[in-house]
Design a protein around this motif. Sequence first.
Motif, mmCIF file in Angstrom:
data_model
loop_
_atom_site.group_PDB
_atom_site.id
_atom_site.type_symbol
_atom_site.label_atom_id
_atom_site.label_comp_id
_atom_site.label_asym_id
_atom_site.label_seq_id
_atom_site.Cartn_x
_atom_site.Cartn_y
_atom_site.Cartn_z
ATOM 1 N N GLN A 74 0.825 -1.202 0.000
ATOM 2 C CA GLN A 74 0.000 0.000 0.000
ATOM 3 C C GLN A 74 0.866 1.260 0.000
ATOM 4 O O GLN A 74 0.597 2.222 -0.733
ATOM 5 C CB GLN A 74 -0.916 0.021 1.218
ATOM 6 N N LEU A 75 1.904 1.273 0.835
ATOM 7 C CA LEU A 75 2.770 2.448 0.920
ATOM 8 C C LEU A 75 3.491 2.700 -0.401
ATOM 9 O O LEU A 75 3.654 3.855 -0.813
ATOM 10 C CB LEU A 75 3.779 2.276 2.049
ATOM 11 N N MET A 130 5.562 12.218 -1.637
ATOM 12 C CA MET A 130 5.592 11.493 -2.901
ATOM 13 C C MET A 130 4.234 10.901 -3.276
ATOM 14 O O MET A 130 4.130 10.145 -4.244
ATOM 15 C CB MET A 130 6.631 10.373 -2.808
ATOM 16 N N VAL A 131 3.191 11.254 -2.527
ATOM 17 C CA VAL A 131 1.876 10.668 -2.793
ATOM 18 C C VAL A 131 1.387 11.083 -4.173
ATOM 19 O O VAL A 131 1.275 12.273 -4.486
ATOM 20 C CB VAL A 131 0.852 11.106 -1.722
ATOM 21 N N ARG A 132 1.091 10.092 -4.999
ATOM 22 C CA ARG A 132 0.540 10.329 -6.331
ATOM 23 C C ARG A 132 -0.921 9.886 -6.421
ATOM 24 O O ARG A 132 -1.641 10.315 -7.304
ATOM 25 C CB ARG A 132 1.349 9.561 -7.380
ATOM 26 N N ASP A 133 -1.311 8.989 -5.530
ATOM 27 C CA ASP A 133 -2.637 8.380 -5.600
ATOM 28 C C ASP A 133 -3.370 8.676 -4.297
ATOM 29 O O ASP A 133 -3.114 8.048 -3.273
ATOM 30 C CB ASP A 133 -2.496 6.864 -5.831
ATOM 31 N N GLU A 164 -6.678 4.740 1.565
ATOM 32 C CA GLU A 164 -6.873 3.322 1.884
ATOM 33 C C GLU A 164 -5.849 2.849 2.916
ATOM 34 O O GLU A 164 -6.204 2.166 3.897
ATOM 35 C CB GLU A 164 -6.759 2.481 0.617
ATOM 36 N N ALA A 165 -4.585 3.212 2.728
ATOM 37 C CA ALA A 165 -3.545 2.794 3.669
ATOM 38 C C ALA A 165 -3.757 3.422 5.041
ATOM 39 O O ALA A 165 -3.628 2.757 6.080
ATOM 40 C CB ALA A 165 -2.167 3.166 3.110
ATOM 41 N N PRO A 170 -10.436 -6.480 4.873
ATOM 42 C CA PRO A 170 -10.326 -6.104 3.455
ATOM 43 C C PRO A 170 -11.045 -4.786 3.172
ATOM 44 O O PRO A 170 -12.236 -4.636 3.455
ATOM 45 C CB PRO A 170 -11.005 -7.271 2.724
ATOM 46 N N LEU A 171 -10.313 -3.829 2.649
ATOM 47 C CA LEU A 171 -10.854 -2.510 2.334
ATOM 48 C C LEU A 171 -10.359 -2.084 0.960
ATOM 49 O O LEU A 171 -9.191 -2.311 0.621
ATOM 50 C CB LEU A 171 -10.391 -1.465 3.352
#
Length: 521
Positions: free
Chosen positions: A28-29, A406-409, A415-416, A499-500
């Motif tokens: 996720q990261l 650095m987050v692009r999404d 979610e993470a 689960p997510l």
Amino acid sequence: MPPFADTPPTVLLIPPDTRPQTLELPVQLATITGATVRVPPAGALPDFFTPGNTDLLKGWLMEEAEQVDILIVCLETLCLGGMIPARRVSDPLETVLERLAVLETVKRQHPDLQIYAFGVIVRVAHDNDPHEEKPYYGQWGRELRAYSAVFDRHARHGIAEAEALEVARAALPADILADWTGTRERNRALHLAALDLLAVGVLTHLCLTLDDTTPYGLAAYDRRMLEARADELDVWQHLDIYPGADEVPCALLARALAPQTARVWVRYSGLGGAGAEMIYEDRPAGELVRAHLRAAGCVLADTPDEADFVLAVNTPGTRQANRQPDFATVDTPHRHLPAFVDALRADLEAGRTVSLADIAYPNGAERRMWTLIQGLPLAELAGFSAWNTAGNTLGTAIAFGKLAPMVRDRAAHAEALFARMVDDALYQAFVRSEVRERLANPSPFDLAGQREAAETHLRGIITPRIEALWQRHFSEFGLELEVGAARLAWPRLFTGVFPLTVKSSAIEGHRPSPAGTGPFV
């Protein structure tokens, strides 16, 4: 800390096991930065205390190495079938070192491959778990712990502890003691061999961590031997030896994906928070924080304004405690939680990047703090962590903080972040004990026939709370949540699986109204 200049890298991850925190969280990261992570096939990885297939793992690694930029590898999984199997299997040292040699091979074949490795110094478990340890630990755990502590005291203080050492040795069957210490010596030899690989440049960086450690014990003894060898090899620039375990894949991922040094302002919940004592580590909170910062490629900042992110650490008043609320050592006048929460709000309002690490109690968020922070915009946090040991929590929160620029999404980050709140706060701090109360005196080590009932209770209790937490803090950002069926990772209550899936809303500009107030417990 600028983002990737070109195409984000591809990472191979060989984790210590298949729990969400060790396998899914690093993926996720990486995903939030745009990086791609490849993980081994299920048959190559361990299942609880059943070892993974090391031959299959070697073949997969050899095949995949040509196509990737970074390898993050748990030495115990590569060489002994997993972190838990490494404490149980009887594989000879010669075989173990042959498996380790694959790292030399792939580095020789692919010189540009960066290899970030970590090993876990064998713990001395605090409880008599016969599944995560050798089966005989269920009967002899207390005596083995006593031997461990006095052996180290004798090693440090000499003749004054000689009689106590003999008493501790005599309390154990000779074959059990020999087997237990022999396992430790084999794994220490593996870590010494890894230090040699670091010295010759096969490894880019190496972390050797202490799981569930104490100031005195065989883990501390092993640590000193490894540190002495590191001195001889002069490899400290690329080495970290400190308390930690399950969170190390996240720390090394942050180091690998964001190689520039990050400056971090640490904000404690008490003015003396750096001196707070931990239960499962051999040093106070402040030194533990510094160790985890270094492992992820971070340093302390002099002021919050010059920091790349703020690491907010909820420490106990003086010492961690296992049960909450604890008014003797945790929730004491040595800290002031409302003022801490006010400071977090001010940091967020000032536009600072904030990652929150809650280490007041091990194994879940502090309930009181969780209630207090409901007034904060939790979706604006860069990271949140409160799981298991203080080291697990700190390493995770630091990785979130370092990767934040650095987050692009946005959906992947939500979610993470949300997954950690669900697991560390909703489940570990609240729901786990509620499920336990509905069962018939369950064993902490094996639920046996009660697992199905436990999972049924788990789903019924936590699912509406997950949805309520999302509605209050995350639903206004044009994101949609899909919630799967909660279950247990292993046949015990300690680790849940939730689960997510978070994705961008199909309706442009969608802004649902948040739900009402409440602590979501």
